[in-house]
Design an enzyme around this catalytic site. Structure first.
Site, PDB file in Angstrom:
ATOM      1  N   THR A 198       0.831  -1.203   0.000  1.00  0.00           N
ATOM      2  CA  THR A 198       0.000   0.000   0.000  1.00  0.00           C
ATOM      3  C   THR A 198       0.864   1.252   0.000  1.00  0.00           C
ATOM      4  OG1 THR A 198      -1.851  -1.052   1.090  1.00  0.00           O
ATOM      5  CG2 THR A 198      -1.556   1.280   1.546  1.00  0.00           C
ATOM      6  N   GLY A 228     -10.208  -3.498   3.142  1.00  0.00           N
ATOM      7  CA  GLY A 228      -9.304  -3.366   4.288  1.00  0.00           C
ATOM      8  C   GLY A 228      -9.455  -2.035   5.005  1.00  0.00           C
ATOM      9  N   ASP A 229      -8.396  -1.654   5.688  1.00  0.00           N
ATOM     10  CA  ASP A 229      -8.427  -0.455   6.538  1.00  0.00           C
ATOM     11  C   ASP A 229      -8.277   0.855   5.773  1.00  0.00           C
ATOM     12  OD1 ASP A 229      -5.797  -1.481   5.934  1.00  0.00           O
ATOM     13  OD2 ASP A 229      -4.991   0.081   7.227  1.00  0.00           O
TER      14      ASP A 229
HETATM   15  N1  ASP Z   1      -3.643  -2.297   4.608  1.00  0.00           N
HETATM   16  C1  ASP Z   1      -3.913  -2.871   3.330  1.00  0.00           C
HETATM   17  C2  ASP Z   1      -5.149  -3.724   3.415  1.00  0.00           C
HETATM   18  O1  ASP Z   1      -5.306  -4.452   4.369  1.00  0.00           O
HETATM   19  C3  ASP Z   1      -2.792  -3.710   2.816  1.00  0.00           C
HETATM   20  C4  ASP Z   1      -1.461  -3.028   2.732  1.00  0.00           C
HETATM   21  O2  ASP Z   1      -1.107  -2.270   3.627  1.00  0.00           O
HETATM   22  O3  ASP Z   1      -0.734  -3.288   1.758  1.00  0.00           O
HETATM   23  O4  ASP Z   1      -5.937  -3.694   2.508  1.00  0.00           O
END
Ligand code: ASP
Length: 335
Positions: A198, A228-229
């Site tokens: 990300t 996701g978050d």
């Molecule tokens: N936080 C992101 C998710 O869970 C993944 C990432 O940080 O690459 O969708």
């Protein structure tokens, strides 16, 4: 640096994902590519800040460079869902107004972070998903692409590898296990590749306003419309001039359950802690206790930057209020 910029404090920090990033698994060539791209993104954002642009413009510019690079799990080069698609999430927040925008599960907008910004600025809503978000972005005049634009061999191979492992693995999640063990078993089986690519940016502009933005393809092999978050305001992305602007990367489910970004600002506000102390508490203590791997970048209204992570590495960089440039990948590279 121009004389003007020296009078007004600006700063920026970015990340390109955290995870098991080890020197021994990296070629010199690939490492150089990452460092160069991080620096390019940082400078793009920083130039805007120096010229008097807003922190919102700066975080978007930095992120768009990483979205267009196949090195990161955002925009082109995003990871694949279980059924072989790229579903992108992004969010942005303005620390001055605490206005925010987010999109989730989109596949046809070239720059998801730009779509998030449109939601924030040109709609009464905070979050839009799927086809509706795509329609809105296109009506707003954003560039749309065929979903195949996001395809890369490297990410598709990552999906194939996991699918093959899944097929050959027996399900050992027996009933005798605790709920947490079962959860870990499920995650190990379906998400064995704990590398998070990300991208995110936080910045302070000459008017003292901070902003945060994050963009992602989510996690390889995700299914059932998993989000996701990143687009969950307060989890992966948050900004408030009174405390800090934060962008996270890591195992999204844990970041949502821990409301990571907002928790950092709450610790600063209610316990009067510095951005570094608050970010460390959440990333290195609270998330670790829960089993959530990842990291954050955070900046406060004075331009103090914190970039803690609890994994082996995190692609990261910053240009502080003195104009000092820092790029790091591994654990042992401190600013
Ligand atoms: N936080 C992101 C998710 O869970 C993944 C990432 O940080 O690459 O969708």
């Amino acid at each position: 640096m121009s004389a003007f910029a020296q009078q007004s404090k600006v700063a920026i920090a970015i990340h390109g994902g955290a995870g098991t990033i080890l020197r021994e698994n990296m070629t010199a060539e690939r490492e150089a590519e990452y460092r160069a791209k991080l620096e390019e993104a940082l400078k793009a954002g920083h130039d805007i800040l120096e010229e008097g642009g807003t922190s919102l413009d700066a975080v978007v510019a930095a992120i768009q460079i990483m979205e267009e690079s196949t090195l990161f799990n955002a925009g082109k080069g995003a990871v694949f869902t279980n059924d072989g698609k790229n579903e992108l999430d992004a969010a942005i927040m303005d620390g001055k107004t605490r206005n925010a925008g987010a999109v989730a599960g989109i596949s046809t907008v070239k720059s998801p972070v730009a779509a998030a910004r449109m939601v924030m600025e040109n709609s009464p809503h905070v979050m839009m998903i799927g086809a509706g978000a795509e329609q809105f972005a296109s009506e707003q005049g954003l560039e749309t692409v065929d979903p195949s634009y996001f395809y890369t061999d490297r990410r598709f191979e990552q999906l194939e590898k996991i699918r093959n492992t899944e097929k050959s693995q027996l399900d050992h999640d027996g009933d005798s296990k605790s709920a947490e063990d079962k959860r870990q078993g499920y995650l190990d089986k379906h998400f064995p590749d704990r590398k998070f690519g990300t991208v995110g940016a936080v910045a302070l502009d000459q008017n003292g306003n901070i902003a945060a933005a994050t963009s992602t393809g989510g996690m390889t092999n995700k299914r059932y419309g998993r989000v996701g978050d990143v687009p969950v305001i307060g989890a992966g992305t948050y900004a408030d001039n009174a405390t800090a602007a934060i962008s996270a990367t890591g195992h999204g489910e844990y970041f949502i359950r821990s409301v990571v970004a907002h928790d950092i600002t709450a610790i600063m506000k209610y316990q009067n802690k510095s951005v570094q102390e608050a970010a460390n508490t959440v990333v290195k203590d609270k998330l670790v206790d829960m089993g959530g791997g990842g990291g954050v970048i955070a900046i406060d209204g004075e331009g103090n930057i914190a970039m803690p992570f609890n994994t082996k590495g995190m692609y990261r960089g910053s240009i502080d209020t003195e104009g000092k440039v820092y790029i790091g990948i591994y654990e042992d590279e401190q600013p």
